[in-house]
Write an enzyme that holds these catalytic residues in place. Structure first.
Site, short mmCIF file in Angstrom:
data_model
loop_
_atom_site.label_atom_id
_atom_site.label_comp_id
_atom_site.label_asym_id
_atom_site.label_seq_id
_atom_site.Cartn_x
_atom_site.Cartn_y
_atom_site.Cartn_z
N GLU A 5 0.88 -1.21 -0.09
CA GLU A 5 0.05 -0.11 0.02
C GLU A 5 0.60 1.25 0.04
O GLU A 5 1.99 1.17 0.62
CB GLU A 5 -1.06 -0.22 1.02
CG GLU A 5 -2.08 -1.45 1.26
CD GLU A 5 -2.74 -1.08 2.53
OE1 GLU A 5 -4.02 -1.51 2.36
OE2 GLU A 5 -2.21 -1.14 3.61
N ASP A 61 0.90 -13.16 -21.55
CA ASP A 61 0.11 -12.22 -20.52
C ASP A 61 -1.29 -12.39 -20.88
O ASP A 61 -1.85 -12.27 -21.87
CB ASP A 61 0.48 -10.81 -20.83
CG ASP A 61 -0.26 -9.92 -19.80
OD1 ASP A 61 -1.05 -10.36 -19.07
OD2 ASP A 61 0.04 -8.61 -19.75
N THR A 75 -4.34 -10.36 -18.82
CA THR A 75 -4.83 -9.42 -18.15
C THR A 75 -6.05 -9.44 -18.48
O THR A 75 -6.60 -9.04 -19.31
CB THR A 75 -3.98 -7.97 -18.36
OG1 THR A 75 -2.69 -8.43 -18.44
CG2 THR A 75 -4.47 -6.80 -17.34
N ARG A 131 4.73 -10.76 2.34
CA ARG A 131 5.14 -9.45 2.35
C ARG A 131 4.20 -8.63 2.34
O ARG A 131 3.27 -8.59 1.40
CB ARG A 131 6.10 -9.20 1.30
CG ARG A 131 6.88 -7.81 1.35
CD ARG A 131 7.86 -7.61 0.27
NE ARG A 131 7.38 -7.77 -1.06
CZ ARG A 131 8.02 -7.98 -2.21
NH1 ARG A 131 9.58 -7.53 -2.11
NH2 ARG A 131 7.53 -7.97 -3.22
N HIS A 164 -5.49 -12.00 4.82
CA HIS A 164 -5.56 -11.94 3.59
C HIS A 164 -4.57 -12.61 2.91
O HIS A 164 -4.88 -13.34 1.87
CB HIS A 164 -5.67 -10.55 3.04
CG HIS A 164 -6.82 -9.60 3.67
ND1 HIS A 164 -8.02 -9.98 3.21
CD2 HIS A 164 -6.54 -8.35 4.38
CE1 HIS A 164 -8.86 -8.92 3.84
NE2 HIS A 164 -8.00 -8.01 4.52
#
Length: 261
Positions: free
Chosen positions: A6, A175, A177, A119, A30
């Site tokens: 964040e 990819d 997305t 992390r 989470h």
């Protein structure tokens, strides 16, 4: 590597965050839920109690943890940011971390000797959640990335040879997305899905009581050491990638992998 980053501070919610901290607020729920999906194996029986991968995770140890707290960053090329202890509502003797890197180890046979890096942090350089899986026992350098936020995506990163007469190599991506491939479909916000499932009585995205119990056993020893001030909080500048000690811990495991292979 399961990351949740964040790029903002408390945004007026210091009263809540200082009581929970980044571990309880993000990592223990989470990130652990994402870990269970990534590490899930085919169960012996199709019962919820037999699908809980958290039962095979050992409690976190001090040697496998880096905790940090952001400090003010008066950088002239970005918005000035104050440190965590300088925000309104934060006690000056607070021991709450705003950054955490923890290495978890699964004791089952399939994931034995595979470190899981969790992390998360506030006041970092970007706002993003993703999963990165590094394949090590294959020729070349292959990485699978699963984007969670802000854009859902999945892509392989691999090293391939470039066309032509030479022997040059380049990093290539396969990819997928969602925003690019599903432009005509509106992807609902995460809380929209949660509210809809709650209204419909579905528990598919809600944690079970035993899941919370197992997660608590994994992190409670760590929290006790934090509250007893047995773990140092490493400072990092607001808007940076986090404390340098986190990179050192990751590099230590990379060296172990190279030596073992």
């Amino acid at each position: 590597m399961i990351s949740f980053k964040e790029d903002f501070g408390n945004q007026g919610r210091a009263w809540y965050f200082d009581k929970s901290g980044i571990i309880r607020d993000v990592m223990q729920n989470h990130l652990m839920q994402i870990l269970t999906l990534v590490a899930m194996e085919h169960p012996c029986r199709m019962e919820a109690k037999d699908m809980n991968i958290l039962k095979s995770i050992a409690p976190v140890t001090i040697d496998d943890v880096v905790l940090g707290r952001y400090v003010g960053n008066p950088h002239p090329h970005r918005e000035a940011a104050v440190g965590y202890l300088d925000e309104d509502g934060i006690p000056k003797d607070s021991v709450t971390p705003t950054y955490a890197l923890a290495v978890l180890h699964l004791t089952n046979g399939h994931w034995l000797r595979v470190p899981f890096f969790l992390r998360c942090g506030r006041g970092l350089d970007e706002h993003k959640a993703e999963v990165r899986i590094q394949f090590r026992e294959v020729p070349g350098d292959i990485e699978l990335v699963m984007g969670v936020h802000p854009n859902g995506a999945m892509y392989y990163k691999m090293i391939t040879t470039t066309p032509g007469m030479g022997f040059g190599v380049d990093e290539t991506e396969l990819d997928v997305t969602h925003n690019d491939h599903c432009k005509s479909i509106r992807v609902p916000d995460a809380y929209e899905c949660v509210f809809l499932e709650a209204i419909n009585g579905s528990q598919i995205n809600f944690a079970r009581c035993d899941e919370l119990d197992y997660a608590s056993k994994i992190f409670t020893p760590l929290w006790e050491k934090i509250e007893n001030k047995e773990i140092k909080l490493s400072p990092y500048l607001f808007g940076s990638e986090g404390p340098e000690e986190a990179d050192h811990l990751i590099q230590k495991y990379k060296q172990r992998s190279i030596i073992r292979d």
